[in-house]
Design a protein around this motif. Structure first.
Motif, PDB file in Angstrom:
ATOM      1  N   PHE A 188       0.942  -1.199   0.030  1.00  0.00           N
ATOM      2  CA  PHE A 188      -0.311  -0.001   0.038  1.00  0.00           C
ATOM      3  C   PHE A 188       1.038   1.223  -0.053  1.00  0.00           C
ATOM      4  CE2 PHE A 188      -3.430  -2.517   2.024  1.00  0.00           C
ATOM      5  CZ  PHE A 188      -4.350  -2.783   0.925  1.00  0.00           C
ATOM      6  N   PHE A 189       1.979   1.333   0.820  1.00  0.00           N
ATOM      7  CA  PHE A 189       2.899   2.283   0.733  1.00  0.00           C
ATOM      8  C   PHE A 189       3.658   2.579  -0.754  1.00  0.00           C
ATOM      9  CE2 PHE A 189       7.111   4.358   1.554  1.00  0.00           C
ATOM     10  CZ  PHE A 189       6.680   5.312   2.063  1.00  0.00           C
ATOM     11  N   ALA A 190       4.075   1.595  -1.137  1.00  0.00           N
ATOM     12  CA  ALA A 190       4.385   1.597  -2.676  1.00  0.00           C
ATOM     13  C   ALA A 190       3.352   2.170  -3.427  1.00  0.00           C
ATOM     14  CB  ALA A 190       4.993   0.253  -2.924  1.00  0.00           C
ATOM     15  N   MET A 191       2.039   1.751  -3.501  1.00  0.00           N
ATOM     16  CA  MET A 191       1.215   2.050  -4.239  1.00  0.00           C
ATOM     17  C   MET A 191       0.864   3.691  -4.158  1.00  0.00           C
ATOM     18  SD  MET A 191      -1.375  -1.358  -4.324  1.00  0.00           S
ATOM     19  CE  MET A 191      -2.842  -0.242  -4.748  1.00  0.00           C
ATOM     20  N   ILE A 192       0.833   4.023  -2.921  1.00  0.00           N
ATOM     21  CA  ILE A 192       0.426   5.444  -2.710  1.00  0.00           C
ATOM     22  C   ILE A 192       1.693   6.264  -3.117  1.00  0.00           C
ATOM     23  CG2 ILE A 192       0.310   7.101  -0.579  1.00  0.00           C
ATOM     24  CD1 ILE A 192      -1.261   5.035   0.724  1.00  0.00           C
ATOM     25  N   THR A 193       2.920   6.045  -2.878  1.00  0.00           N
ATOM     26  CA  THR A 193       3.982   6.671  -3.351  1.00  0.00           C
ATOM     27  C   THR A 193       4.128   6.990  -5.070  1.00  0.00           C
ATOM     28  OG1 THR A 193       5.440   6.049  -1.526  1.00  0.00           O
ATOM     29  CG2 THR A 193       6.431   7.024  -3.270  1.00  0.00           C
ATOM     30  N   TRP A 194       3.719   5.603  -5.645  1.00  0.00           N
ATOM     31  CA  TRP A 194       3.886   5.728  -6.651  1.00  0.00           C
ATOM     32  C   TRP A 194       2.626   6.512  -7.364  1.00  0.00           C
ATOM     33  CZ3 TRP A 194       5.427   5.358 -11.795  1.00  0.00           C
ATOM     34  CH2 TRP A 194       4.463   5.007 -12.767  1.00  0.00           C
ATOM     35  N   THR A 195       1.527   6.378  -6.991  1.00  0.00           N
ATOM     36  CA  THR A 195       0.509   7.154  -7.512  1.00  0.00           C
ATOM     37  C   THR A 195       0.739   8.776  -7.225  1.00  0.00           C
ATOM     38  OG1 THR A 195      -1.156   5.461  -7.081  1.00  0.00           O
ATOM     39  CG2 THR A 195      -1.990   7.552  -7.067  1.00  0.00           C
ATOM     40  N   ILE A 204      -0.790   4.128 -14.719  1.00  0.00           N
ATOM     41  CA  ILE A 204      -0.488   4.273 -13.328  1.00  0.00           C
ATOM     42  C   ILE A 204      -1.293   3.347 -12.523  1.00  0.00           C
ATOM     43  CG2 ILE A 204      -1.167   5.687 -11.488  1.00  0.00           C
ATOM     44  CD1 ILE A 204      -0.772   8.259 -13.118  1.00  0.00           C
ATOM     45  N   HIS A 205      -2.553   2.954 -12.864  1.00  0.00           N
ATOM     46  CA  HIS A 205      -3.532   1.785 -12.247  1.00  0.00           C
ATOM     47  C   HIS A 205      -2.911   0.444 -12.534  1.00  0.00           C
ATOM     48  CE1 HIS A 205      -6.818  -0.434 -11.023  1.00  0.00           C
ATOM     49  NE2 HIS A 205      -6.965  -1.050 -12.148  1.00  0.00           N
ATOM     50  N   ILE A 206      -2.424   0.382 -13.987  1.00  0.00           N
ATOM     51  CA  ILE A 206      -1.814  -1.071 -13.950  1.00  0.00           C
ATOM     52  C   ILE A 206      -0.439  -1.246 -13.184  1.00  0.00           C
ATOM     53  CG2 ILE A 206      -0.635  -2.541 -15.650  1.00  0.00           C
ATOM     54  CD1 ILE A 206      -2.729  -1.467 -17.947  1.00  0.00           C
ATOM     55  N   GLY A 207       0.186  -0.057 -13.024  1.00  0.00           N
ATOM     56  CA  GLY A 207       1.606   0.002 -12.175  1.00  0.00           C
ATOM     57  C   GLY A 207       1.083  -0.379 -10.591  1.00  0.00           C
ATOM     58  N   ASN A 208      -0.044   0.168 -10.484  1.00  0.00           N
ATOM     59  CA  ASN A 208      -0.494  -0.107  -8.916  1.00  0.00           C
ATOM     60  C   ASN A 208      -0.794  -1.610  -8.871  1.00  0.00           C
ATOM     61  OD1 ASN A 208      -0.366   2.231  -7.677  1.00  0.00           O
ATOM     62  ND2 ASN A 208      -2.223   3.037  -8.379  1.00  0.00           N
ATOM     63  N   ILE A 215       0.406  -4.119 -10.690  1.00  0.00           N
ATOM     64  CA  ILE A 215       1.718  -4.922 -10.634  1.00  0.00           C
ATOM     65  C   ILE A 215       2.446  -4.692  -9.280  1.00  0.00           C
ATOM     66  CG2 ILE A 215       3.940  -4.879 -11.497  1.00  0.00           C
ATOM     67  CD1 ILE A 215       2.637  -4.079 -14.461  1.00  0.00           C
ATOM     68  N   LEU A 216       2.638  -3.470  -8.601  1.00  0.00           N
ATOM     69  CA  LEU A 216       3.271  -3.136  -7.261  1.00  0.00           C
ATOM     70  C   LEU A 216       2.588  -4.069  -6.262  1.00  0.00           C
ATOM     71  CD1 LEU A 216       4.108   0.686  -7.151  1.00  0.00           C
ATOM     72  CD2 LEU A 216       5.878  -1.104  -7.007  1.00  0.00           C
ATOM     73  N   TYR A 217       1.388  -3.988  -6.215  1.00  0.00           N
ATOM     74  CA  TYR A 217       0.616  -4.793  -5.216  1.00  0.00           C
ATOM     75  C   TYR A 217       1.124  -6.208  -5.322  1.00  0.00           C
ATOM     76  CZ  TYR A 217      -2.694  -6.391  -1.846  1.00  0.00           C
ATOM     77  OH  TYR A 217      -3.291  -7.037  -0.646  1.00  0.00           O
ATOM     78  N   PHE A 218       0.620  -6.783  -6.313  1.00  0.00           N
ATOM     79  CA  PHE A 218       0.943  -8.063  -6.448  1.00  0.00           C
ATOM     80  C   PHE A 218       2.283  -8.653  -6.269  1.00  0.00           C
ATOM     81  CE2 PHE A 218      -3.480  -7.881  -8.154  1.00  0.00           C
ATOM     82  CZ  PHE A 218      -4.067  -8.584  -7.267  1.00  0.00           C
ATOM     83  N   LYS A 219       3.240  -7.744  -6.980  1.00  0.00           N
ATOM     84  CA  LYS A 219       4.665  -8.231  -6.641  1.00  0.00           C
ATOM     85  C   LYS A 219       4.845  -8.212  -4.955  1.00  0.00           C
ATOM     86  CE  LYS A 219       5.989  -8.962 -10.807  1.00  0.00           C
ATOM     87  NZ  LYS A 219       6.638 -10.011 -11.304  1.00  0.00           N
ATOM     88  N   LEU A 220       4.569  -7.292  -4.385  1.00  0.00           N
ATOM     89  CA  LEU A 220       5.137  -6.851  -2.917  1.00  0.00           C
ATOM     90  C   LEU A 220       3.942  -7.933  -2.166  1.00  0.00           C
ATOM     91  CD1 LEU A 220       5.739  -3.148  -3.093  1.00  0.00           C
ATOM     92  CD2 LEU A 220       7.338  -4.958  -3.099  1.00  0.00           C
ATOM     93  N   ALA A 221       2.861  -7.945  -2.173  1.00  0.00           N
ATOM     94  CA  ALA A 221       1.989  -8.733  -1.294  1.00  0.00           C
ATOM     95  C   ALA A 221       1.775 -10.134  -1.444  1.00  0.00           C
ATOM     96  CB  ALA A 221       0.627  -7.815  -1.224  1.00  0.00           C
ATOM     97  N   GLY A 222       2.159 -10.509  -2.843  1.00  0.00           N
ATOM     98  CA  GLY A 222       1.890 -11.833  -3.251  1.00  0.00           C
ATOM     99  C   GLY A 222       0.787 -12.271  -3.003  1.00  0.00           C
ATOM    100  N   ASP A 223       0.471 -13.423  -2.407  1.00  0.00           N
ATOM    101  CA  ASP A 223      -0.672 -14.229  -2.344  1.00  0.00           C
ATOM    102  C   ASP A 223      -1.479 -13.968  -1.113  1.00  0.00           C
ATOM    103  OD1 ASP A 223      -2.648 -15.888  -3.260  1.00  0.00           O
ATOM    104  OD2 ASP A 223      -1.443 -17.629  -2.612  1.00  0.00           O
TER     105      ASP A 223
END
Length: 76
Positions: A7-14, A46-50, A52-60
């Motif tokens: 979430f932090f990475a997504m907020i920073t990216w957005t 930007i949405h697609i980047g969010n 990708i970031l979420y699923f790469k960092l949070a995983g399953d």
């Protein structure tokens, strides 16, 4: 913990991408169809980047939450 990092990475990216759009002035050109389409594609990126970031960092991990709550509900 992985969710918080994602979430932090997504907020920073957005925020950084949105600030780039805002300061570039492209959002002020909303009456021109060409610039509107470009801005829409950038926002989609930007949405697609969010995602990708979420699923790469949070995983399953989010799916494990759902399974645990379902298991608790069934046994109760």
């Amino acid at each position: 913990m992985k969710n918080n990092l994602a979430f932090f990475a997504m907020i920073t990216w957005t925020i950084s991408a949105g600030a780039g759009l805002y300061f570039s002035g492209i959002l002020a050109q909303h009456t021109a169809i060409g610039w509107s389409l470009i801005a829409a594609l950038i926002l989609l990126g930007i949405h697609i980047g969010n995602l990708i970031l979420y699923f790469k960092l949070a995983g399953d991990e989010p799916y494990k939450w759902k399974r645990e709550s379902e298991a608790k509900g069934v046994s109760a």
